[in-house]
Design a protein around this motif. Structure first.
Motif, PDB file in Angstrom:
ATOM      1  N   ALA A  77     -14.495 -19.020  45.312  1.00 27.69           N
ATOM      2  CA  ALA A  77     -15.407 -19.689  44.911  1.00 27.69           C
ATOM      3  C   ALA A  77     -14.745 -20.886  43.659  1.00 27.69           C
ATOM      4  O   ALA A  77     -14.851 -21.985  43.782  1.00 27.69           O
ATOM      5  N   GLU A  78     -14.085 -19.815  42.787  1.00 29.37           N
ATOM      6  CA  GLU A  78     -13.334 -20.298  41.598  1.00 29.37           C
ATOM      7  C   GLU A  78     -12.289 -21.289  42.192  1.00 29.37           C
ATOM      8  O   GLU A  78     -12.005 -22.505  41.698  1.00 29.37           O
ATOM      9  N   GLY A  79     -11.555 -20.976  42.881  1.00 27.87           N
ATOM     10  CA  GLY A  79     -10.310 -21.584  43.717  1.00 27.87           C
ATOM     11  C   GLY A  79     -10.679 -22.779  44.113  1.00 27.87           C
ATOM     12  O   GLY A  79     -10.041 -23.824  44.089  1.00 27.87           O
ATOM     13  N   ALA A  80     -12.146 -22.838  44.722  1.00 28.03           N
ATOM     14  CA  ALA A  80     -12.356 -24.157  45.491  1.00 28.03           C
ATOM     15  C   ALA A  80     -13.235 -24.856  44.488  1.00 28.03           C
ATOM     16  O   ALA A  80     -13.900 -26.163  44.716  1.00 28.03           O
ATOM     17  N   GLY A  81     -13.309 -24.561  43.258  1.00 26.17           N
ATOM     18  CA  GLY A  81     -13.906 -25.349  42.204  1.00 26.17           C
ATOM     19  C   GLY A  81     -15.467 -25.421  42.238  1.00 26.17           C
ATOM     20  O   GLY A  81     -15.992 -26.233  41.571  1.00 26.17           O
ATOM     21  N   GLU A  82     -15.831 -24.497  42.886  1.00 20.72           N
ATOM     22  CA  GLU A  82     -17.271 -24.349  43.011  1.00 20.72           C
ATOM     23  C   GLU A  82     -18.043 -23.854  42.010  1.00 20.72           C
ATOM     24  O   GLU A  82     -17.373 -23.353  41.028  1.00 20.72           O
ATOM     25  N   THR A  83     -19.401 -24.055  41.827  1.00 23.71           N
ATOM     26  CA  THR A  83     -20.100 -23.393  40.845  1.00 23.71           C
ATOM     27  C   THR A  83     -20.171 -21.933  40.934  1.00 23.71           C
ATOM     28  O   THR A  83     -20.036 -21.513  41.964  1.00 23.71           O
ATOM     29  N   VAL A  84     -19.918 -21.155  39.776  1.00 26.07           N
ATOM     30  CA  VAL A  84     -20.151 -19.677  39.813  1.00 26.07           C
ATOM     31  C   VAL A  84     -21.420 -19.170  40.552  1.00 26.07           C
ATOM     32  O   VAL A  84     -22.581 -19.744  40.398  1.00 26.07           O
ATOM     33  N   PRO A  85     -21.115 -18.500  41.568  1.00 24.25           N
ATOM     34  CA  PRO A  85     -22.473 -17.930  42.367  1.00 24.25           C
ATOM     35  C   PRO A  85     -23.283 -17.078  41.735  1.00 24.25           C
ATOM     36  O   PRO A  85     -22.797 -16.344  40.422  1.00 24.25           O
ATOM     37  N   THR A  86     -24.343 -16.990  42.081  1.00 23.84           N
ATOM     38  CA  THR A  86     -25.078 -15.768  41.740  1.00 23.84           C
ATOM     39  C   THR A  86     -25.467 -14.638  42.239  1.00 23.84           C
ATOM     40  O   THR A  86     -25.511 -14.482  43.662  1.00 23.84           O
ATOM     41  N   LEU A  87     -25.372 -13.388  41.738  1.00 21.43           N
ATOM     42  CA  LEU A  87     -25.282 -12.099  42.465  1.00 21.43           C
ATOM     43  C   LEU A  87     -26.816 -11.522  42.426  1.00 21.43           C
ATOM     44  O   LEU A  87     -27.427 -11.577  41.360  1.00 21.43           O
ATOM     45  N   ILE A  88     -27.170 -11.281  43.723  1.00 23.76           N
ATOM     46  CA  ILE A  88     -28.409 -10.787  43.844  1.00 23.76           C
ATOM     47  C   ILE A  88     -28.214  -9.185  44.296  1.00 23.76           C
ATOM     48  O   ILE A  88     -27.630  -9.222  45.300  1.00 23.76           O
ATOM     49  N   VAL A  89     -28.678  -8.356  43.401  1.00 22.82           N
ATOM     50  CA  VAL A  89     -28.735  -7.041  43.992  1.00 22.82           C
ATOM     51  C   VAL A  89     -30.204  -6.208  44.235  1.00 22.82           C
ATOM     52  O   VAL A  89     -31.026  -6.200  43.438  1.00 22.82           O
ATOM     53  N   PRO A  90     -30.219  -6.349  45.599  1.00 22.57           N
ATOM     54  CA  PRO A  90     -31.732  -5.708  46.036  1.00 22.57           C
ATOM     55  C   PRO A  90     -31.928  -4.342  45.433  1.00 22.57           C
ATOM     56  O   PRO A  90     -30.888  -3.532  45.450  1.00 22.57           O
ATOM     57  N   SER A  91     -33.086  -4.127  44.626  1.00 22.00           N
ATOM     58  CA  SER A  91     -32.885  -2.493  43.976  1.00 22.00           C
ATOM     59  C   SER A  91     -34.492  -2.397  43.786  1.00 22.00           C
ATOM     60  O   SER A  91     -35.298  -3.200  43.366  1.00 22.00           O
ATOM     61  N   PRO A  92     -34.870  -0.969  44.122  1.00 22.64           N
ATOM     62  CA  PRO A  92     -36.257  -0.801  43.859  1.00 22.64           C
ATOM     63  C   PRO A  92     -36.579  -0.909  42.179  1.00 22.64           C
ATOM     64  O   PRO A  92     -37.840  -0.932  41.744  1.00 22.64           O
TER      65      PRO A  92
END
Ligand SMILES: CN1CCCC[C@@H]1Cn1ccc2ccc(-c3n[nH]c(N)c3C#N)cc21
Length: 236
Positions: A77-92
């Motif tokens: 993503a960084e190499g393609a100049g994209e915005t930083v992704p958001t990490l979603i961690v499913p968790s109880p």
């Protein structure tokens, strides 16, 4: 929107090739990629888990495979100049996932889902990536699943359908349950009578104002009966 999913069961997400989300992928509205975590475990048995420090039952997911997998997605993503992704961690142990959060996530360009198994993922994975990207621990509900895949699937569907263009008629997203804090009204179609049960007369009246008023009242009555917690004090 791009969605990356890291899991030991990538085949689980083949179902995203069908129906609405499948058409959205074909149309280029959604770019969904499932990654096998075991591709980032380089021992002979492609081991992704180990015993917990401090003892206890079950196994914990090792941090190294997660680091290699998530670095690969971030670096691309960084190499393609994209915005930083958001990490979603499913968790109880996560924040309850809601329609409001789905709408918030649907505005983003890139989501990465980390689907844990066993007793969960080594905590240092979340701690490390919080320094590099937004991280959200989200729970599907107050019950225990065997892993994050089912939760991720539900979240991906709830978010994906809100991405502009995915649902053909955006009008159909209005007045859905939870979209504005109320449950949806009951729906009917032909035949007019089925097993002695009739369609409410107002729906066949042609009076659009009366239909709208009836539907709104049905939403309030249904919410008051089934989900009074969704109503403010003066509406309950
Ligand atoms: C059973 N086993 C020992 C107890 C702790 C959980 C673990 C299983 N497990 C491993 C990774 C993982 C991720 C999400 C969920 C999950 N359960 N319920 C939800 N609403 C979830 C979400 N979202 C469960 C997961």
């Amino acid at each position: 929107m791009r969605i990356d999913i890291v899991t030991i069961f990538p085949e689980f997400f083949r179902v995203l090739d069908v129906s609405l989300l499948g058409r959205a992928r074909t149309a280029g509205l959604l770019d969904v990629r499932a990654h096998d975590l075991r591709d980032h475990a380089h021992d002979r048995h492609r081991t992704v888990d180990d015993t917990p420090y401090g003892g206890g039952a079950g196994m914990v997911m090792k941090p190294e495979p997660w680091g290699e997998a998530l670095d690969g997605i971030l670096d691309e993503a960084e190499g393609a100049g994209e915005t930083v992704p958001t990490l979603i961690v499913p968790s109880p142990a996560g924040e309850p996932f809601t329609q409001a959060i789905a709408a918030e996530l649907a505005q983003l360009d890139h989501l990465v889902f980390a689907c844990g198994r066993y007793e969960g993922i080594d905590q240092r994975v979340v701690d490390h990536y919080e320094e590099r990207m937004p991280v959200r621990l989200l729970s599907l509900g107050d019950y225990v699943l065997n892993g994050g895949e089912v939760a991720a699937m539900a979240m991906i569907e709830a978010v994906g359908r809100l991405v502009p263009g995915v649902v053909g008629n955006p009008e159909s997203l209005v007045e859905e349950s939870h979209e504005d804090g109320l449950l949806e009204y009951p729906s009917y179609t032909k035949p007019q009578v089925w097993r002695g049960l009739e369609v409410p007369d107002v729906l066949r009246s042609g009076n659009h104002g009366a239909v709208a008023a009836w539907r709104h009242e049905q939403r309030i009555e249904r919410t008051r009966r089934v989900r009074p917690d969704l109503l403010g004090d003066d509406d309950a």
